[in-house]
Design a protein around this motif. Structure first.
Motif, PDB file in Angstrom:
ATOM      1  N   GLU A 137       0.848  -1.174  -0.161  1.00 25.63           N
ATOM      2  CA  GLU A 137      -0.141  -0.129   0.260  1.00 25.63           C
ATOM      3  C   GLU A 137       0.887   1.124   0.052  1.00 25.63           C
ATOM      4  OE1 GLU A 137      -0.461  -1.922   4.315  1.00 25.63           O
ATOM      5  OE2 GLU A 137      -0.394  -2.548   2.089  1.00 25.63           O
ATOM      6  N   ALA A 138       2.162   1.025   0.312  1.00 20.43           N
ATOM      7  CA  ALA A 138       3.188   2.261   0.398  1.00 20.43           C
ATOM      8  C   ALA A 138       3.672   2.542  -1.216  1.00 20.43           C
ATOM      9  CB  ALA A 138       4.270   2.294   1.231  1.00 20.43           C
ATOM     10  N   SER A 141       2.680   5.847  -3.432  1.00 21.93           N
ATOM     11  CA  SER A 141       3.373   7.167  -3.212  1.00 21.93           C
ATOM     12  C   SER A 141       4.973   7.316  -3.509  1.00 21.93           C
ATOM     13  CB  SER A 141       3.209   7.431  -1.595  1.00 21.93           C
ATOM     14  OG  SER A 141       3.805   6.663  -0.792  1.00 21.93           O
ATOM     15  N   ILE A 142       5.670   6.009  -3.420  1.00 19.36           N
ATOM     16  CA  ILE A 142       6.968   5.744  -3.524  1.00 19.36           C
ATOM     17  C   ILE A 142       7.379   6.054  -5.005  1.00 19.36           C
ATOM     18  CG2 ILE A 142       8.805   4.265  -3.425  1.00 19.36           C
ATOM     19  CD1 ILE A 142       7.665   2.987  -0.864  1.00 19.36           C
ATOM     20  N   LEU A 143       6.273   5.454  -5.626  1.00 20.75           N
ATOM     21  CA  LEU A 143       6.529   5.478  -7.369  1.00 20.75           C
ATOM     22  C   LEU A 143       6.059   6.603  -7.902  1.00 20.75           C
ATOM     23  CD1 LEU A 143       5.947   1.802  -7.854  1.00 20.75           C
ATOM     24  CD2 LEU A 143       8.187   2.622  -7.702  1.00 20.75           C
ATOM     25  N   ALA A 144       5.279   7.456  -7.350  1.00 16.94           N
ATOM     26  CA  ALA A 144       4.338   8.376  -7.953  1.00 16.94           C
ATOM     27  C   ALA A 144       5.198   9.335  -8.880  1.00 16.94           C
ATOM     28  CB  ALA A 144       3.639   9.089  -6.704  1.00 16.94           C
ATOM     29  N   PRO A 145       6.491   9.725  -8.380  1.00 13.46           N
ATOM     30  CA  PRO A 145       7.227  10.741  -9.157  1.00 13.46           C
ATOM     31  C   PRO A 145       7.873   9.910 -10.666  1.00 13.46           C
ATOM     32  CG  PRO A 145       8.020  10.816  -6.869  1.00 13.46           C
ATOM     33  CD  PRO A 145       7.290   9.469  -7.122  1.00 13.46           C
ATOM     34  N   TRP A 183      12.785 -19.018   1.242  1.00 11.59           N
ATOM     35  CA  TRP A 183      12.817 -19.551  -0.085  1.00 11.59           C
ATOM     36  C   TRP A 183      11.221 -19.310  -0.752  1.00 11.59           C
ATOM     37  CZ3 TRP A 183      13.059 -22.067   4.406  1.00 11.59           C
ATOM     38  CH2 TRP A 183      12.096 -22.869   4.738  1.00 11.59           C
ATOM     39  N   LEU A 184      10.539 -18.255   0.108  1.00 11.17           N
ATOM     40  CA  LEU A 184       9.442 -17.882  -0.386  1.00 11.17           C
ATOM     41  C   LEU A 184       9.085 -16.552  -0.540  1.00 11.17           C
ATOM     42  CD1 LEU A 184       6.791 -20.494   1.659  1.00 11.17           C
ATOM     43  CD2 LEU A 184       7.738 -20.651  -0.778  1.00 11.17           C
ATOM     44  N   ASN A 185       8.023 -15.870  -1.089  1.00  7.35           N
ATOM     45  CA  ASN A 185       7.990 -14.490  -1.231  1.00  7.35           C
ATOM     46  C   ASN A 185       6.886 -14.267  -0.198  1.00  7.35           C
ATOM     47  OD1 ASN A 185       9.491 -14.310  -3.267  1.00  7.35           O
ATOM     48  ND2 ASN A 185       7.854 -14.608  -4.787  1.00  7.35           N
ATOM     49  N   ARG A 186       6.874 -12.926   0.305  1.00  8.66           N
ATOM     50  CA  ARG A 186       5.926 -12.552   1.315  1.00  8.66           C
ATOM     51  C   ARG A 186       4.929 -11.807   0.976  1.00  8.66           C
ATOM     52  NH1 ARG A 186       7.325  -8.439   6.422  1.00  8.66           N
ATOM     53  NH2 ARG A 186       5.293  -8.778   7.671  1.00  8.66           N
ATOM     54  N   SER A 187       3.807 -12.244   0.983  1.00 11.09           N
ATOM     55  CA  SER A 187       2.486 -11.710   0.376  1.00 11.09           C
ATOM     56  C   SER A 187       2.216 -10.156   0.874  1.00 11.09           C
ATOM     57  CB  SER A 187       1.150 -12.773   0.749  1.00 11.09           C
ATOM     58  OG  SER A 187       0.215 -11.987  -0.003  1.00 11.09           O
ATOM     59  N   GLY A 188       1.820  -9.358   0.011  1.00  9.30           N
ATOM     60  CA  GLY A 188       1.645  -8.145   0.466  1.00  9.30           C
ATOM     61  C   GLY A 188       2.518  -7.264   0.669  1.00  9.30           C
ATOM     62  N   TYR A 189       3.965  -7.469   0.474  1.00  9.03           N
ATOM     63  CA  TYR A 189       5.225  -6.819   0.534  1.00  9.03           C
ATOM     64  C   TYR A 189       6.117  -6.767  -0.760  1.00  9.03           C
ATOM     65  CZ  TYR A 189       3.857  -6.159   5.452  1.00  9.03           C
ATOM     66  OH  TYR A 189       3.406  -5.955   6.587  1.00  9.03           O
ATOM     67  N   SER A 190       6.878  -5.758  -0.984  1.00  4.24           N
ATOM     68  CA  SER A 190       7.830  -5.869  -2.071  1.00  4.24           C
ATOM     69  C   SER A 190       9.075  -5.442  -1.448  1.00  4.24           C
ATOM     70  CB  SER A 190       7.186  -4.640  -2.968  1.00  4.24           C
ATOM     71  OG  SER A 190       6.090  -5.213  -3.585  1.00  4.24           O
ATOM     72  N   ASP A 208       6.475   9.124   4.605  1.00  6.48           N
ATOM     73  CA  ASP A 208       5.799   7.659   5.198  1.00  6.48           C
ATOM     74  C   ASP A 208       6.700   7.000   6.086  1.00  6.48           C
ATOM     75  OD1 ASP A 208       4.327   5.191   5.562  1.00  6.48           O
ATOM     76  OD2 ASP A 208       4.131   4.957   3.366  1.00  6.48           O
ATOM     77  N   THR A 209       6.293   7.177   7.405  1.00  4.26           N
ATOM     78  CA  THR A 209       7.145   6.625   8.457  1.00  4.26           C
ATOM     79  C   THR A 209       6.869   5.249   8.779  1.00  4.26           C
ATOM     80  OG1 THR A 209       5.437   7.054  10.057  1.00  4.26           O
ATOM     81  CG2 THR A 209       7.361   8.741   9.671  1.00  4.26           C
ATOM     82  N   THR A 210       6.018   4.383   7.590  1.00  2.00           N
ATOM     83  CA  THR A 210       5.565   2.994   7.861  1.00  2.00           C
ATOM     84  C   THR A 210       7.029   2.200   7.208  1.00  2.00           C
ATOM     85  OG1 THR A 210       4.476   2.930   5.867  1.00  2.00           O
ATOM     86  CG2 THR A 210       3.460   3.161   8.120  1.00  2.00           C
TER      87      THR A 210
END
Length: 222
Positions: A137-138, A141-145, A183-190, A208-210
């Protein structure tokens, strides 16, 4: 999206690395036998001493060798992954484990070399941040520019990575590793790597302090 064909590597390198440090060096006999996009890349590398492929290594023309009927021209940092151009179709690029089956990359050689140069600049920039567990969800805003570059994509380091860019920023976004099961990807995170042309370009991320960023500055090196 940004079309890779619209990226002018000379203008890109001048912006991110400054003016060329030297004139182009004469091509060796080995280099003259290479496909034109690769010859041009080596010509750029002889003018910009900072030009690298980040964690990957472009081998010298004399080191290019055949693997599974293809010519290996780039390796990852450990030598466990290679990229090669086709012997019969030098515009085709392949990747995989050395000595194993090499799969075709959905990029032409010219596009691949632009992709490698952009990622190399991201990885070697003076001002950069890493967020290895960024909530999805962050991301807006990170990629907006920035705009996404429509690169075809690699399987390294994992399938699914995307590249974004603006005049002052470069970012790569891919799957985050699950801390409980590496060895797995974490769902909901990048996992996000982002570089700025200067320190000020990255300051918007502090809103964004999260997101917990690992920050790399010139004084951090060695």
């Amino acid at each position: 999206m940004i079309n890779p064909s619209d990226i002018d590597l000379v203008a890109f390198l001048t912006r991110w690395h400054g003016a060329p440090q030297s004139d182009a060096q004469p091509m060796t006999d080995e280099a003259l036998r290479l496909p034109q996009p690769l010859r041009e890349w080596y010509g750029l590398a002889s003018r910009w001493t900072k030009l690298t492929c980040g964690e990957n290594r472009m081998v010298t023309p004399s080191e290019i060798h055949m693997d599974q009927g293809k010519f290996v021209f780039m390796k990852d940092a450990t030598g466990d992954w290679v990229w090669a151009f086709g012997a019969d179709d030098p515009d085709a690029v392949f990747e995989g484990i050395p000595g194993g089956e090499l799969d075709r990359v959905p990029e032409s050689l010219a596009e691949f070399l632009k992709h490698a140069t952009v990622i190399g600049t991201l990885m070697a920039a003076d001002f950069r941040r890493l967020g290895d567990q960024v909530p999805n969800e962050a991301l807006p805003s990170i990629l907006a520019p920035m705009q996404e570059i429509s690169f075809g994509g690699w399987k390294w380091p994992d399938p699914g990575y995307r590249t974004f860019m603006s005049d002052n920023l470069i970012a790569s976004v891919g799957p985050a590793v699950d801390p409980a099961s590496p060895w797995l990807n974490r769902s909901g995170y990048s996992a996000v790597r982002i570089a700025g042309i200067d320190l000020e370009s990255l300051e918007y991320l502090d809103a964004d302090t999260t997101v917990q960023w690992i920050q790399h500055l010139p004084d951090d090196e060695g």
